[in-house]
Design an enzyme around this catalytic site. Structure first.
Site, PDB file in Angstrom:
ATOM      1  N   HIS A 139      42.667  64.222 -51.235  1.00  0.00           N
ATOM      2  CA  HIS A 139      43.656  65.255 -50.921  1.00  0.00           C
ATOM      3  C   HIS A 139      44.190  65.019 -49.519  1.00  0.00           C
ATOM      4  O   HIS A 139      43.431  64.853 -48.568  1.00  0.00           O
ATOM      5  CB  HIS A 139      43.005  66.639 -51.012  1.00  0.00           C
ATOM      6  CG  HIS A 139      43.974  67.766 -50.822  1.00  0.00           C
ATOM      7  ND1 HIS A 139      45.022  67.999 -51.681  1.00  0.00           N
ATOM      8  CD2 HIS A 139      44.062  68.712 -49.860  1.00  0.00           C
ATOM      9  CE1 HIS A 139      45.704  69.053 -51.261  1.00  0.00           C
ATOM     10  NE2 HIS A 139      45.138  69.500 -50.152  1.00  0.00           N
ATOM     11  N   ASP A 180      41.904  71.245 -44.010  1.00  0.00           N
ATOM     12  CA  ASP A 180      41.671  72.351 -44.928  1.00  0.00           C
ATOM     13  C   ASP A 180      42.977  72.795 -45.575  1.00  0.00           C
ATOM     14  O   ASP A 180      44.067  72.614 -45.030  1.00  0.00           O
ATOM     15  CB  ASP A 180      41.036  73.530 -44.184  1.00  0.00           C
ATOM     16  CG  ASP A 180      39.666  73.180 -43.626  1.00  0.00           C
ATOM     17  OD1 ASP A 180      39.015  72.287 -44.199  1.00  0.00           O
ATOM     18  OD2 ASP A 180      39.263  73.787 -42.619  1.00  0.00           O
ATOM     19  N   SER A 181      42.851  73.396 -46.748  1.00  0.00           N
ATOM     20  CA  SER A 181      44.026  73.886 -47.465  1.00  0.00           C
ATOM     21  C   SER A 181      44.762  74.932 -46.636  1.00  0.00           C
ATOM     22  O   SER A 181      44.149  75.830 -46.057  1.00  0.00           O
ATOM     23  CB  SER A 181      43.597  74.485 -48.810  1.00  0.00           C
ATOM     24  OG  SER A 181      44.710  74.977 -49.512  1.00  0.00           O
ATOM     25  N   GLY A 182      46.088  74.793 -46.552  1.00  0.00           N
ATOM     26  CA  GLY A 182      46.906  75.760 -45.838  1.00  0.00           C
ATOM     27  C   GLY A 182      47.029  75.520 -44.351  1.00  0.00           C
ATOM     28  O   GLY A 182      47.662  76.312 -43.647  1.00  0.00           O
ATOM     29  N   ILE A 183      46.469  74.438 -43.843  1.00  0.00           N
ATOM     30  CA  ILE A 183      46.510  74.203 -42.394  1.00  0.00           C
ATOM     31  C   ILE A 183      47.842  73.600 -41.943  1.00  0.00           C
ATOM     32  O   ILE A 183      48.151  73.576 -40.753  1.00  0.00           O
ATOM     33  CB  ILE A 183      45.331  73.303 -41.956  1.00  0.00           C
ATOM     34  CG1 ILE A 183      45.046  73.495 -40.456  1.00  0.00           C
ATOM     35  CG2 ILE A 183      45.608  71.830 -42.272  1.00  0.00           C
ATOM     36  CD1 ILE A 183      43.717  72.952 -40.015  1.00  0.00           C
ATOM     37  N   GLY A 184      48.632  73.102 -42.891  1.00  0.00           N
ATOM     38  CA  GLY A 184      49.953  72.595 -42.527  1.00  0.00           C
ATOM     39  C   GLY A 184      50.128  71.095 -42.649  1.00  0.00           C
ATOM     40  O   GLY A 184      50.951  70.516 -41.941  1.00  0.00           O
ATOM     41  N   LYS A 185      49.393  70.472 -43.563  1.00  0.00           N
ATOM     42  CA  LYS A 185      49.500  69.012 -43.727  1.00  0.00           C
ATOM     43  C   LYS A 185      50.896  68.613 -44.213  1.00  0.00           C
ATOM     44  O   LYS A 185      51.518  67.692 -43.668  1.00  0.00           O
ATOM     45  CB  LYS A 185      48.434  68.526 -44.716  1.00  0.00           C
ATOM     46  CG  LYS A 185      47.005  68.778 -44.262  1.00  0.00           C
ATOM     47  CD  LYS A 185      46.000  68.232 -45.241  1.00  0.00           C
ATOM     48  CE  LYS A 185      46.041  68.959 -46.573  1.00  0.00           C
ATOM     49  NZ  LYS A 185      45.639  70.377 -46.470  1.00  0.00           N
ATOM     50  N   SER A 186      51.375  69.298 -45.252  1.00  0.00           N
ATOM     51  CA  SER A 186      52.687  68.947 -45.808  1.00  0.00           C
ATOM     52  C   SER A 186      53.803  69.245 -44.817  1.00  0.00           C
ATOM     53  O   SER A 186      54.764  68.479 -44.690  1.00  0.00           O
ATOM     54  CB  SER A 186      52.919  69.701 -47.122  1.00  0.00           C
ATOM     55  OG  SER A 186      51.981  69.324 -48.104  1.00  0.00           O
ATOM     56  N   ASP A 226      49.920  65.582 -51.116  1.00  0.00           N
ATOM     57  CA  ASP A 226      48.958  66.334 -51.927  1.00  0.00           C
ATOM     58  C   ASP A 226      47.856  65.444 -52.496  1.00  0.00           C
ATOM     59  O   ASP A 226      46.686  65.629 -52.193  1.00  0.00           O
ATOM     60  CB  ASP A 226      49.667  67.102 -53.045  1.00  0.00           C
ATOM     61  CG  ASP A 226      48.743  68.106 -53.702  1.00  0.00           C
ATOM     62  OD1 ASP A 226      48.029  68.817 -52.969  1.00  0.00           O
ATOM     63  OD2 ASP A 226      48.721  68.187 -54.941  1.00  0.00           O
ATOM     64  N   GLU A 266      55.452  69.345 -51.209  1.00  0.00           N
ATOM     65  CA  GLU A 266      55.436  70.788 -51.477  1.00  0.00           C
ATOM     66  C   GLU A 266      55.280  71.550 -50.166  1.00  0.00           C
ATOM     67  O   GLU A 266      54.350  71.302 -49.395  1.00  0.00           O
ATOM     68  CB  GLU A 266      54.288  71.147 -52.421  1.00  0.00           C
ATOM     69  CG  GLU A 266      54.234  72.635 -52.720  1.00  0.00           C
ATOM     70  CD  GLU A 266      52.898  73.079 -53.300  1.00  0.00           C
ATOM     71  OE1 GLU A 266      52.720  74.288 -53.472  1.00  0.00           O
ATOM     72  OE2 GLU A 266      52.038  72.213 -53.552  1.00  0.00           O
ATOM     73  N   ARG A 287      37.605  64.824 -26.086  1.00  0.00           N
ATOM     74  CA  ARG A 287      38.719  64.814 -25.132  1.00  0.00           C
ATOM     75  C   ARG A 287      39.014  63.413 -24.590  1.00  0.00           C
ATOM     76  O   ARG A 287      40.108  63.174 -24.073  1.00  0.00           O
ATOM     77  CB  ARG A 287      38.412  65.751 -23.954  1.00  0.00           C
ATOM     78  CG  ARG A 287      38.268  67.207 -24.360  1.00  0.00           C
ATOM     79  CD  ARG A 287      37.814  68.062 -23.182  1.00  0.00           C
ATOM     80  NE  ARG A 287      38.821  68.101 -22.126  1.00  0.00           N
ATOM     81  CZ  ARG A 287      39.768  69.028 -22.024  1.00  0.00           C
ATOM     82  NH1 ARG A 287      39.850  69.988 -22.944  1.00  0.00           N
ATOM     83  NH2 ARG A 287      40.635  69.013 -21.029  1.00  0.00           N
TER      84      ARG A 287
END
Length: 312
Positions: free
Chosen positions: A139, A155-161, A178, A203, A244
């Protein structure tokens, strides 16, 4: 099990069909190795592998032509078995009539190429290796950034797309969104490509599915790419210590091949696409021998040494 059709090989390598009924071009190739039948021409068929593509170059062709017609036909009849996907004759050499006769009787496609045998063998092996390699689906978003394949995970919804779309706007190319199908091209190289149904699509929550090629042009997409760097996006946590200096080397292993992975904390106000661009360029610089972390360590060590001398 992965397979390739004979007609796909013909299209990819631009081969000419000397003999091949439509059903023969639908034969499946399940083995990436190819055979150049040398000893088989002399009648020695121990350890012969008929399920491979048979490739004939100048040496095999010359020996075949030197044989009497009836012997030539008998040898070819033994070589051409039902499980043989196809026979390819390189260098544009003329296919002897006995080969055509044996091919018609045994239902084997005969193909030719003007390419040199060694070049054709390399291209064919590379193509079959990549097509028949076992895929692992992960994924994430695979981007081509400055010619480097960067796999963005998180993680899902973190803004990859969304990050991938921003990178497209900045002139980079989308490979897959995706679901990324990854395979080992060799012992040290990973390659990634999109699922066919998701090709060129991305998406975006709240917007829907976007056809990147239609909106941004052919230069904004790429069908496949080497995977050289993995970036993992995670929510910023004040209680967690993030690297860092770049000293904490992480790796992502897929299909037995490991690539470097970095973790990037995501919080409001950070331009993640710019950070990923910098990470890609920094990785390339390290590959070329320029390591900013090592340079900082050397400068710091030198400064401490000078201070110790001054304070002595």
């Amino acid at each position: 099990m992965m397979s390739v059709l004979v007609k796909e090989v013909i299209e990819k390598l631009r081969l000419d069909i000397v003999y091949g009924e439509p059903e023969l071009l639908e034969k499946e190739i399940n083995i990436a190795d190819i055979t150049r039948p040398g000893l088989e021409m002399t009648g020695y068929f121990d350890y012969y592998t008929p399920e491979r593509i048979q490739l004939l170059g100048m040496k095999e062709w010359s020996y075949l032509i030197s044989m009497p017609s009836n012997s030539r036909y008998e040898v070819l009849k033994k070589m051409f078995l039902p499980e043989t996907p196809a026979v390819i004759v390189a260098r544009g050499l003329v296919v002897p009539e006995e080969m055509l006769k044996a091919a018609r009787e045994c239902k084997i496609a005969i193909l030719t190429s003007r390419a040199a045998t060694s070049r054709l063998s390399g291209e064919l092996s590379s193509y079959l290796d990549s097509r028949l390699a076992e895929r692992t689906s992960v994924h994430g978003v695979l981007m081509d950034i400055y010619g480097m394949g960067v796999l963005i995970q998180g993680d899902s919804g973190i803004g990859k797309s969304e990050t991938g779309l921003e990178l497209v706007k900045r002139g980079h190319r989308l490979v897959a969104d995706d679901r990324v199908d990854i395979f080992a091209k060799d012992e040290i190289t990973l390659w990634g490509e999109p699922a066919e149904i998701l090709k060129h699509l991305i998406e975006i929550r709240g917007v829907g599915i976007i056809d990147v090629m239609s909106l941004y042009g052919a230069s904004a997409v790429k069908d496949s790419s080497q995977v050289q760097l993995a970036v993992y996006l995670e929510n910023y946590d004040t209680h967690k210590t993030f690297d860092r200096l770049g000293n904490n080397a992480e790796e992502l292993e897929v299909s037995g091949v490991a690539i470097p992975r970095i973790r990037i904390p995501v919080k409001t106000g950070r331009n993640i696409s710019v950070v990923i661009e910098a990470a890609a360029m920094n990785y390339r610089a390290k590959e070329m021998g320029f390591d900013a972390t090592r340079l900082f360590d050397e400068r710091l060590t030198s400064l401490i040494a000078r201070n110790e001398v001054q304070n002595a």
